[in-house]
Design an enzyme around this catalytic site. Structure first.
Site, PDB file in Angstrom:
ATOM      1  N   HIS A  46       3.457  10.397  -6.929  1.00 40.75           N
ATOM      2  CA  HIS A  46       2.924  11.749  -6.728  1.00 40.75           C
ATOM      3  C   HIS A  46       4.062  12.757  -6.872  1.00 40.75           C
ATOM      4  CE1 HIS A  46      -1.178  10.899  -5.234  1.00 40.75           C
ATOM      5  NE2 HIS A  46      -0.640   9.758  -4.834  1.00 40.75           N
ATOM      6  N   GLU A  62       3.910  15.905  -6.839  1.00 38.12           N
ATOM      7  CA  GLU A  62       3.669  17.033  -5.933  1.00 38.12           C
ATOM      8  C   GLU A  62       4.070  16.720  -4.498  1.00 38.12           C
ATOM      9  OE1 GLU A  62      -0.056  14.584  -5.392  1.00 38.12           O
ATOM     10  OE2 GLU A  62       1.416  14.929  -6.978  1.00 38.12           O
ATOM     11  N   CYS A  73      -1.243   9.169 -10.266  1.00 42.05           N
ATOM     12  CA  CYS A  73      -1.735   8.105  -9.399  1.00 42.05           C
ATOM     13  C   CYS A  73      -3.001   7.478  -9.991  1.00 42.05           C
ATOM     14  CB  CYS A  73      -1.920   8.620  -7.972  1.00 42.05           C
ATOM     15  SG  CYS A  73      -2.091   7.279  -6.753  1.00 42.05           S
TER      16      CYS A  73
END
Length: 199
Positions: free
Chosen positions: A180, A182, A79
């Protein structure tokens, strides 16, 4: 060993937890020496480009990251972390980035709503690239108002949101995700797993 860079810009816990679950051995650091020593450096980040650059410089991390890149050692940016790889950003002014990948970070002009927040489709430039193998689909999670403009030779995947923008980039050992991983469920986990196998 993998280090996640702590420069007071974003939630490090979710990134660290995702890496742990995939067999990485992450530690969190703001020590410039660790940036040079470890196998993989992860630069996450949420917030303003200007503040991120200031914090990196104040902690001695800005030059450490540039030195690591000059040694061709892997860095993953997520990001805002990816955006910091570029030459400059026009977020609330004009600010220099790490200049590890030529390009500029600009605000969406044609997006239906800003920020771009939620799930969207990755479009790999080459679907056979090892980063994208064994993916159940190509949907990943984004939260951003700015995106990078760079030469197509550095782009691994695009996404469309009013306009086409780079969602994954690479220059040598420098890899960046605008999304992202994650927060991207099984797809994000598989991409991080593939990355581990690439390194």
């Amino acid at each position: 060993m993998t280090v996640v860079v702590d420069y007071e810009m974003g939630n490090l816990l979710s990134v660290t937890k995702a890496l742990e679950e995939l067999g990485y051995k992450p530690s969190v650091t703001s020590d410039p020496r660790k940036i040079l020593e470890e196998d993989l450096v992860v630069l996450p980040g949420v917030g303003a480009f200007r503040d991120a650059v200031r914090n990196l410089k104040e902690k001695g991390l800005f030059l450490a990251l540039k030195e690591r890149a000059s040694l061709n050692r892997p860095i993953l940016g997520i990001c805002l972390g990816m955006q910091l790889f570029f030459t400059k950003s026009y977020e609330d002014g004009e600010y220099e980035g790490l200049d590890l990948i030529p390009g500029e970070v600009v605000r969406f002009q044609k997006a239906p709503k800003i920020p771009h927040m939620g799930w969207n489709n990755l479009v790999p430039v080459d679907t056979t690239h090892e980063l994208f193998k064994n993916l159940p689909d190509y949907y990943v999670y984004f939260v951003h108002s700015y995106y990078a403009q760079t030469d197509s030779r550095y782009v691994l995947a695009y996404t469309e949101y009013g306009e086409k923008f780079p969602a994954a980039v690479r220059r040598g050992s420098i890899i960046g995700f605008q999304f992202h991983p994650e927060k991207s469920g099984p797809v994000g986990r598989q991409i991080l797993k593939n990355l581990r196998e690439m390194l």
